[in-house]
Design an enzyme around this catalytic site. Structure first.
Site, PDB file in Angstrom:
ATOM      1  N   ASP A  15       5.861 -20.361   7.983  1.00 36.33           N
ATOM      2  CA  ASP A  15       6.535 -20.115   9.264  1.00 36.33           C
ATOM      3  C   ASP A  15       7.492 -21.240   9.641  1.00 36.33           C
ATOM      4  O   ASP A  15       8.667 -20.996   9.923  1.00 36.33           O
ATOM      5  CB  ASP A  15       5.500 -19.955  10.394  1.00 36.33           C
ATOM      6  CG  ASP A  15       4.775 -18.609  10.330  1.00 36.33           C
ATOM      7  OD1 ASP A  15       5.339 -17.669   9.745  1.00 36.33           O
ATOM      8  OD2 ASP A  15       3.654 -18.520  10.876  1.00 36.33           O
ATOM      9  N   ASP A 124      -1.183 -21.240  20.647  1.00 38.72           N
ATOM     10  CA  ASP A 124      -0.422 -22.466  20.389  1.00 38.72           C
ATOM     11  C   ASP A 124       0.972 -22.440  20.988  1.00 38.72           C
ATOM     12  O   ASP A 124       1.478 -23.458  21.460  1.00 38.72           O
ATOM     13  CB  ASP A 124      -0.365 -22.730  18.876  1.00 38.72           C
ATOM     14  CG  ASP A 124      -1.719 -23.159  18.332  1.00 38.72           C
ATOM     15  OD1 ASP A 124      -2.526 -23.673  19.133  1.00 38.72           O
ATOM     16  OD2 ASP A 124      -1.961 -22.995  17.134  1.00 38.72           O
TER      17      ASP A 124
HETATM   18  N1  ARG Z   1      -8.186 -19.917  18.067  1.00 42.43           N
HETATM   19  C1  ARG Z   1      -8.083 -21.335  18.008  1.00 42.43           C
HETATM   20  C2  ARG Z   1      -7.340 -21.845  19.194  1.00 42.43           C
HETATM   21  O1  ARG Z   1      -6.547 -21.161  19.758  1.00 42.43           O
HETATM   22  C3  ARG Z   1      -7.461 -21.817  16.690  1.00 42.43           C
HETATM   23  C4  ARG Z   1      -6.121 -21.268  16.380  1.00 42.43           C
HETATM   24  C5  ARG Z   1      -5.486 -21.822  15.119  1.00 42.43           C
HETATM   25  N2  ARG Z   1      -6.180 -21.399  13.958  1.00 42.43           N
HETATM   26  C6  ARG Z   1      -5.644 -21.116  12.778  1.00 42.43           C
HETATM   27  N3  ARG Z   1      -6.422 -20.790  11.798  1.00 42.43           N
HETATM   28  N4  ARG Z   1      -4.368 -21.148  12.578  1.00 42.43           N
HETATM   29  O2  ARG Z   1      -7.559 -22.970  19.591  1.00 42.43           O
END
Ligand code: ARG
Length: 392
Positions: A15, A124
């Site tokens: 990405d 995120d």
């Molecule tokens: N669900 C978790 C959070 O929002 C982790 C997200 C990232 N995880 C990943 N495997 N890319 O904090």
């Protein structure tokens, strides 16, 4: 005349890698600067991000923020017994720091625009956006804005000589930092699917863990760990060492359905061996050192703290207020906790604290330090309203 320079949070993955040419071709930026922040990912992961960033971007930074991550984000999480819906948060804690480092580079480089490679479905994007917008910067998120799919990305990457490392049969998305490792995507998106053993990188399966238990001792000072087995260590070293020890005993696996910020439920697997042991020991030490009033109030504070930390709202005034309360509450949370690690379980065996509120002399059946007769008067009043109430 192009749009100048943009600074992007860079992981080295598909990405963020395709975002580099996209920011030029689709958004008209002249220069793309990538920033990889080391918060405790595997060394190979950081090396890969550094190498790819240097090759694909106009300028690349790799910033070692591990000590800062532990001291400014993990330690507060320990003091707050930070956990979201039952698992110790990890990704959520690291995002604000990564974003702050990107902002710092943008300031240094005189750039008014920053980018991230998050999708429009996860948490995120919001955690990054919040920090970026706090700094008054323009935020570009190509993956979210262009609604890209994995297949399109792979083709685009191949056209732009970007090495693609996602294997079709192991399509896990992994996010790692010193505090936890999270794994999602691929077949794991079916919540009924049993996670295959191969996804785990930090923890042994229960049945593969050693047959002999291991007893460790942890020393805390004002709510944070300072020594392991009598040896003083930096937080970073202590967590790293404990991840290996507790991971070997199969401690710290979570298989979650969690509620994301936007409301979507998601299936996620986590590994967090050191976090499980430290949070267990810390909570135990609080039982010895905090008053009953503090304990019951702090449970609510910890919950609110955790929710805000999960949301990445680290500049929310309430978050700062809660931090002030939590820090003050930890004044006496110092002492030692002995923990037994065995086949996935972590149990406290004993604890001691110089400022503990426990008095063997007062509570012992064998001591006369308190006159038991004094309780007779208390008992006369105890529950008096309930006893008087005649409601059927
Ligand atoms: N669900 C978790 C959070 O929002 C982790 C997200 C990232 N995880 C990943 N495997 N890319 O904090």
């Amino acid at each position: 005349m192009g749009k100048g320079t943009i600074v992007m949070a860079y992981s080295g993955g598909l990405d963020t890698s395709i975002c580099i040419p996209l920011l030029k071709e689709r958004y008209g930026f002249d220069r793309v600067i990538t920033v990889a922040v080391n918060v405790g990912q595997r060394d190979e992961e950081i090396a890969m991000a550094t190498e790819k960033g240097k090759k694909l971007a106009d300028k690349h930074y790799t910033i070692d923020a591990r000590e800062q991550f532990v001291n400014e984000y993990v330690f507060p999480a320990i003091r707050a017994n930070g956990s979201y819906e039952g698992y110790p948060m990890g990704t959520a804690l690291a995002r604000p720091l990564i974003a702050e480092e990107v902002v710092r580079v943008a300031m240094e480089e005189g750039s008014h625009s920053v980018a991230h490679g998050c999708t429009g479905k996860g948490n995120d994007q919001l955690r990054f956006d919040f920090i970026f917008r706090m700094a008054g910067l323009e935020v570009i998120a190509p993956i979210r804005e262009l609604n890209l799919t994995r297949d399109w990305e792979i083709t685009y990457a191949q056209e732009h000589n970007i090495p693609v490392t996602v294997a079709k049969e192991k399509p896990w998305s992994i996010d790692e930092n010193i505090w936890s490792r999270s794994i999602e995507g691929g077949k794991l998106e079916d919540p009924a699917y049993h996670p295959p053993e191969e996804i785990y990188g930090w923890t042994a399966a229960q049945e593969k863990a050693p047959d002999t238990p291991e007893i460790i001792s942890l020393q805390f000072l004002k709510g944070v760990p300072v020594a392991l087995n009598g040896q003083a260590m930096s937080g970073l070293d202590l967590i790293r060492t404990l991840n290996v020890i507790a991971g070997k005993h199969g401690i710290g696996r979570s298989n979650m359905i969690e509620d994301r910020i936007l409301g979507l439920k998601a299936r996620e697997i986590y590994e967090h061996p050191a976090a499980t042991v430290l949070l267990t020991a810390h909570a135990d030490l609080e039982l010895l050192t905090l008053t009953r009033q503090e304990l019951s109030f702090k449970r609510m504070v910890d919950d609110r703290w955790s929710e805000l930390a999960y949301m990445g709202l680290v500049h929310e005034p309430l978050f700062l207020d809660l931090n002030a309360f939590i820090t003050r509450s930890q004044e006496n949370v110092s002492g030692r906790v002995d923990v037994k690690l065995y086949k996935g379980s972590c149990r406290v065996l004993g604890r001691s604290a110089p400022e503990g509120l426990y008095s063997e002399e007062l509570v012992s059946f064998d001591s006369g330090a308190l006159d038991q007769c004094h309780a007779i008067g208390v008992s006369a009043y105890y529950g008096i309203q309930a006893r008087m109430n005649k409601k059927k």
